[in-house]
Design an enzyme around this catalytic site. Sequence first.
Site: not given
Ligand code: 13P
Length: 245
Positions: A6-8, A94, A163, A169, A206
Amino acid sequence: MYFIANWKMFGDIKSLNSINNVIKFSKLSKNKKFKLIYCPPYTLLNTFYKKIQNSKIILGAQNCHHEESSGPYTGSISSKMLKKIGVKYVIIGHSENRSTGETDDDINKKIKSSIKNNLNIIFCFGETLKQKRKKDTNRVLIRQISRALKGVKKKDRILFAYEPIWSIGTGLIPKSKDLSQTINFVKNKLKNNFRLKFPKVLYGGSVNSNNIQKLKEIKIIDGFLIGGASQKSKNFIDIVKKTFI
Ligand code: 13P
């Protein structure tokens, strides 16, 4: 096993070069036990799609509007539009979208419209730190899942991504015992209350190439949703490799 990047809100045309290594890796790997799904931002979907032709990488998007085809919704993208450009999966629910106003009802509608358009869904759910401290996790998760699945028929198109919000994060991951119990709890509920024969439950928050050693020991996890560590192809490939060593 599913490995979902997930590159956000990160990445530009240049970042697509890093995918070459992942394409190479997926072609060379004899291991057939994993699926690689990339969810780049909307702006890169089309270019990404062309790039991954003839590779094992599958394209996903990070969200969609709840209206299934088109309409006066400035700035939005429908599941039908995603389907038409080669997207196979879409992330829905999300916490980063819930925190800016996406409701359980929106999520439920988005899941239904995506299923109508034959997309697969990566449905996210998870508790806050406050809820965890109050030992409210299971209740919160079941509430999110029940509301998301209300009236949904083809539930086998959904991957369930647990999640915990406090782990996204932050570098923190749940204790193995807690995570194992939660995944087990969710799987059993999905089987017993929602009649899913083989529910797929993933973990996200994470995940990186160090803690994957610990996470992979929890055998009931069906895959990982990876944010930060998916932006560098080396980290992403390391996570996949280490899962199977
Ligand atoms: P991180 O791996 O950066 O903690 O993000 C997790 C996430 O939100 C995946 O959708």
